[in-house]
Design a protein around this motif. Structure first.
Motif, PDB file in Angstrom:
ATOM      1  N   ALA A  39       0.830  -1.203   0.000  1.00  0.00           N
ATOM      2  CA  ALA A  39       0.000   0.000   0.000  1.00  0.00           C
ATOM      3  C   ALA A  39       0.865   1.254   0.000  1.00  0.00           C
ATOM      4  N   LEU A  40       1.936   1.261   0.771  1.00  0.00           N
ATOM      5  CA  LEU A  40       2.836   2.415   0.793  1.00  0.00           C
ATOM      6  C   LEU A  40       3.531   2.597  -0.557  1.00  0.00           C
ATOM      7  N   PHE A  41       3.920   1.510  -1.173  1.00  0.00           N
ATOM      8  CA  PHE A  41       4.556   1.588  -2.488  1.00  0.00           C
ATOM      9  C   PHE A  41       3.587   2.134  -3.535  1.00  0.00           C
ATOM     10  N   LEU A  42       2.363   1.632  -3.549  1.00  0.00           N
ATOM     11  CA  LEU A  42       1.383   2.112  -4.531  1.00  0.00           C
ATOM     12  C   LEU A  42       1.011   3.568  -4.286  1.00  0.00           C
ATOM     13  N   GLY A  43       0.917   3.963  -3.021  1.00  0.00           N
ATOM     14  CA  GLY A  43       0.653   5.364  -2.706  1.00  0.00           C
ATOM     15  C   GLY A  43       1.791   6.261  -3.166  1.00  0.00           C
ATOM     16  N   GLY A  44       3.019   5.837  -2.943  1.00  0.00           N
ATOM     17  CA  GLY A  44       4.168   6.607  -3.406  1.00  0.00           C
ATOM     18  C   GLY A  44       4.238   6.672  -4.919  1.00  0.00           C
ATOM     19  N   LEU A  45       3.893   5.583  -5.574  1.00  0.00           N
ATOM     20  CA  LEU A  45       3.860   5.563  -7.037  1.00  0.00           C
ATOM     21  C   LEU A  45       2.808   6.535  -7.576  1.00  0.00           C
ATOM     22  N   GLY A  46       1.651   6.561  -6.952  1.00  0.00           N
ATOM     23  CA  GLY A  46       0.610   7.502  -7.355  1.00  0.00           C
ATOM     24  C   GLY A  46       1.022   8.939  -7.122  1.00  0.00           C
ATOM     25  N   LEU A  47       1.681   9.214  -6.005  1.00  0.00           N
ATOM     26  CA  LEU A  47       2.169  10.560  -5.719  1.00  0.00           C
ATOM     27  C   LEU A  47       3.230  10.970  -6.736  1.00  0.00           C
ATOM     28  N   PHE A  48       4.130  10.050  -7.067  1.00  0.00           N
ATOM     29  CA  PHE A  48       5.148  10.339  -8.079  1.00  0.00           C
ATOM     30  C   PHE A  48       4.506  10.652  -9.429  1.00  0.00           C
ATOM     31  N   ALA A  49       3.505   9.880  -9.824  1.00  0.00           N
ATOM     32  CA  ALA A  49       2.837  10.115 -11.110  1.00  0.00           C
ATOM     33  C   ALA A  49       2.126  11.463 -11.121  1.00  0.00           C
ATOM     34  N   PHE A  50       1.505  11.828 -10.005  1.00  0.00           N
ATOM     35  CA  PHE A  50       0.820  13.116  -9.923  1.00  0.00           C
ATOM     36  C   PHE A  50       1.809  14.265 -10.001  1.00  0.00           C
ATOM     37  N   LEU A  51       2.924  14.170  -9.278  1.00  0.00           N
ATOM     38  CA  LEU A  51       3.920  15.238  -9.314  1.00  0.00           C
ATOM     39  C   LEU A  51       4.579  15.337 -10.685  1.00  0.00           C
ATOM     40  N   TRP A  52       4.797  14.201 -11.344  1.00  0.00           N
ATOM     41  CA  TRP A  52       5.338  14.225 -12.693  1.00  0.00           C
ATOM     42  C   TRP A  52       4.378  14.918 -13.662  1.00  0.00           C
ATOM     43  N   SER A  53       3.068  14.644 -13.509  1.00  0.00           N
ATOM     44  CA  SER A  53       2.103  15.269 -14.412  1.00  0.00           C
ATOM     45  C   SER A  53       2.022  16.767 -14.171  1.00  0.00           C
ATOM     46  N   LEU A  54       2.191  17.205 -12.932  1.00  0.00           N
ATOM     47  CA  LEU A  54       2.231  18.643 -12.668  1.00  0.00           C
ATOM     48  C   LEU A  54       3.454  19.284 -13.307  1.00  0.00           C
ATOM     49  N   LYS A  55       4.594  18.621 -13.180  1.00  0.00           N
ATOM     50  CA  LYS A  55       5.839  19.171 -13.715  1.00  0.00           C
ATOM     51  C   LYS A  55       5.832  19.211 -15.242  1.00  0.00           C
ATOM     52  N   SER A  56       5.199  18.244 -15.875  1.00  0.00           N
ATOM     53  CA  SER A  56       5.202  18.196 -17.340  1.00  0.00           C
ATOM     54  C   SER A  56       4.117  19.068 -17.965  1.00  0.00           C
ATOM     55  N   GLY A  57       3.307  19.732 -17.150  1.00  0.00           N
ATOM     56  CA  GLY A  57       2.338  20.691 -17.685  1.00  0.00           C
ATOM     57  C   GLY A  57       1.015  20.089 -18.109  1.00  0.00           C
ATOM     58  N   GLN A  58       0.620  18.978 -17.543  1.00  0.00           N
ATOM     59  CA  GLN A  58      -0.635  18.340 -17.932  1.00  0.00           C
ATOM     60  C   GLN A  58      -1.854  19.170 -17.530  1.00  0.00           C
TER      61      GLN A  58
END
Length: 51
Positions: free
Chosen positions: A11-30
């Motif tokens: 659960a911690l790994f999947l939560g961290g993966l989701g947080l990483f994907a969200f922060l990446w999408s913010l950084k890439s201008g989605q």
């Protein structure tokens, strides 16, 4: 109790993966142009040449 040893890290790994994907999408201008797609749908201009 034995299954919690496996489920908590997963659960911690999947939560961290989701947080990483969200922060990446913010950084890439989605989320830069939230209203542009809705206005493009309503645009009646046709760029294709008519035959």
């Amino acid at each position: 109790m034995n299954t919690l040893v496996y489920l908590i890290p997963v659960a911690l790994f999947l939560g961290g993966l989701g947080l990483f994907a969200f922060l990446w999408s913010l950084k890439s201008g989605q989320y830069d142009d939230l209203e542009g797609a809705s206005w493009r749908v309503l645009d009646d201009q046709d760029d294709r040449p008519r035959l």
